[in-house]
Design a protein around this motif. Structure first.
Motif, PDB file in Angstrom:
ATOM      1  N   ALA A  99       0.745  -1.317   0.145  1.00 57.12           N
ATOM      2  CA  ALA A  99      -0.041  -0.181   0.046  1.00 57.12           C
ATOM      3  C   ALA A  99       0.837   1.074  -0.019  1.00 57.12           C
ATOM      4  CB  ALA A  99      -0.921  -0.084   1.102  1.00 57.12           C
ATOM      5  N   ASN A 100       0.645   2.142  -0.884  1.00 50.17           N
ATOM      6  CA  ASN A 100       1.176   3.585  -1.177  1.00 50.17           C
ATOM      7  C   ASN A 100       1.282   4.139   0.209  1.00 50.17           C
ATOM      8  OD1 ASN A 100       2.227   6.066  -1.852  1.00 50.17           O
ATOM      9  ND2 ASN A 100       1.173   6.097  -3.879  1.00 50.17           N
ATOM     10  N   GLU A 105      -5.381   7.671  -0.631  1.00 46.74           N
ATOM     11  CA  GLU A 105      -6.459   7.120  -1.476  1.00 46.74           C
ATOM     12  C   GLU A 105      -5.853   6.049  -2.282  1.00 46.74           C
ATOM     13  OE1 GLU A 105      -6.018  10.508  -0.690  1.00 46.74           O
ATOM     14  OE2 GLU A 105      -7.801  11.425  -0.176  1.00 46.74           O
ATOM     15  N   ASP A 106      -4.606   6.295  -2.770  1.00 45.76           N
ATOM     16  CA  ASP A 106      -4.076   5.154  -3.647  1.00 45.76           C
ATOM     17  C   ASP A 106      -4.085   3.726  -2.697  1.00 45.76           C
ATOM     18  OD1 ASP A 106      -3.790   6.548  -5.648  1.00 45.76           O
ATOM     19  OD2 ASP A 106      -1.562   6.735  -5.726  1.00 45.76           O
ATOM     20  N   ALA A 107      -3.878   3.864  -1.445  1.00 47.54           N
ATOM     21  CA  ALA A 107      -3.558   2.735  -0.472  1.00 47.54           C
ATOM     22  C   ALA A 107      -4.663   2.127  -0.238  1.00 47.54           C
ATOM     23  CB  ALA A 107      -3.021   3.384   0.690  1.00 47.54           C
ATOM     24  N   LEU A 108      -6.070   3.147   0.003  1.00 43.35           N
ATOM     25  CA  LEU A 108      -7.242   2.424  -0.040  1.00 43.35           C
ATOM     26  C   LEU A 108      -7.737   1.701  -0.985  1.00 43.35           C
ATOM     27  CD1 LEU A 108      -9.206   5.390   1.452  1.00 43.35           C
ATOM     28  CD2 LEU A 108      -8.318   3.534   2.839  1.00 43.35           C
ATOM     29  N   GLU A 109      -7.221   2.069  -2.188  1.00 43.18           N
ATOM     30  CA  GLU A 109      -7.724   1.333  -3.635  1.00 43.18           C
ATOM     31  C   GLU A 109      -6.797  -0.128  -3.709  1.00 43.18           C
ATOM     32  OE1 GLU A 109      -7.504   3.636  -7.290  1.00 43.18           O
ATOM     33  OE2 GLU A 109      -8.830   5.185  -6.515  1.00 43.18           O
ATOM     34  N   GLN A 110      -5.560   0.128  -3.254  1.00 41.30           N
ATOM     35  CA  GLN A 110      -4.701  -1.103  -3.365  1.00 41.30           C
ATOM     36  C   GLN A 110      -5.217  -1.952  -2.199  1.00 41.30           C
ATOM     37  OE1 GLN A 110      -1.461   1.142  -2.716  1.00 41.30           O
ATOM     38  NE2 GLN A 110      -0.427   0.898  -4.685  1.00 41.30           N
TER      39      GLN A 110
END
Ligand code: MN
Ligand code: MN
Length: 321
Positions: A99-100, A105-110
């Protein structure tokens, strides 16, 4: 190196602790096989090393590896539920979701994509956090498969605040976001272990308006673990359940290694017994979050978290038998 394993019921179990010392070998959760070591699995234990949502002490990004280290002493048979969680049910360590750390936001998607893939076809997932932000994407993934989720949330804190420093996605806000996004079955959600100071009385009114019922920590002595289990089971009924344990629900004496400790919490014994009380409930996923190794001593917090994850696996095995 070939490692002798406990095999039973056609599944690949943990490395045999009577042939390879528990302090030797790979550090998968409970010395289970990795996902890539087996053809298929029923239950995935997965690390989510992400702590960019914390508001006080950091360090939970190192939680998954620390909990795995604390899981080395787990043995194949659980007498409390009379179940062998790794026999007849294929449990794997699915590694970590990358996770970023610089974009929440990116982490939530990952994390959502990772949980969605692992939980497909009704498989069960156990997340090892990571801070409490990671529960939101897990709920997003499981809601897509099961519909609105009955959340049972063990925590010193409500985690239904709106924003911190204007940031909407933090470890103190996941359940307000989940409620706003329609992920929760509001008639069947509850908090257990709430305590400590609040910003104002409005925090509780806000929380109640989202449908949560509360068993505060100070009711524990009156109710006992059995009394809490009774209330929880009555509350969730037959709905699909997600259990989220913020390790700070335990008293700092039982879980010093965490980011926002609060005095007056549960004992490990009480919490382990409460998790066993979910045997027979429709649990689809679970997590244990907020373990921060830099503040831990003697693996106290890691051992508590590892045993809670073991009880999750035991509940899944009990339900699947
Ligand atoms: Mn907390
Ligand atoms: Mn929390």
């Amino acid at each position: 190196m070939h490692e002798p394993r406990v095999n039973d019921g056609g599944t690949v179990g943990p490395v045999d602790g009577l042939q390879v010392p528990r302090f030797a070998g790979h550090s998968t959760f409970a010395r289970l096989p990795r996902r890539e070591d087996v053809e298929a699995f029923d239950v995935a234990v997965v690390g989510v090393p992400f702590d960019s949502g914390v508001t006080y002490r950091p360090g939970a990004r190192f939680g998954p590896s620390h909990i795995r280290q604390g899981s080395r002493l787990l043995r194949p048979y659980n007498p409390a539920l009379d179940v062998s969680p790794f026999a007849g049910v294929q449990v794997v360590d699915a590694g970590d979701i990358a996770a970023n750390p610089f974009s929440i936001e990116d982490a939530l998607e990952q994390i959502e994509a990772g949980v969605r893939e692992l939980s497909a076809d009704g498989r069960n997932v156990v997340l090892l956090g990571g801070d409490h932000t990671v529960t939101l994407p897990a709920l997003r993934a499981l809601k897509a498969q099961h519909g609105p989720i009955a959340l049972v949330h063990f925590d010193a804190h409500l985690d239904t605040w709106d924003t911190y420093f204007d940031a909407p996605f933090t470890h103190g806000t996941p359940f307000r976001r989940a409620w706003q996004e329609g992920l929760l079955d509001a008639d069947h959600t509850m908090h257990v272990g709430i305590r400590g100071s609040l910003y104002s009385r409005d925090d509780l009114a806000d929380d109640a308006s989202m449908g949560f019922s509360i068993v505060p920590a100070r009711d524990l002595d009156r109710l006992g673990a059995d009394g809490v289990v009774e209330r929880v089971r009555e509350r969730v009924g037959d709905a699909p359940v997600y259990i989220s344990i913020d390790i700070d629900v335990l008293d700092p004496g039982f879980a010093p290694g965490t980011g926002t400790p609060e005095a007056g919490g549960l004992t490990s014994r009480e919490l382990l017994e409460m998790v066993r009380g979910f045997a027979g409930a429709h649990v689809v996923g679970a997590d244990v979050v907020e373990v921060s190794p830099p503040y831990d001593h003697a693996e106290i917090t890691a051992i508590a978290a590892a045993n809670l994850a073991y009880e999750y696996c035991s509940v899944f095995a009990w339900n699947r038998r």
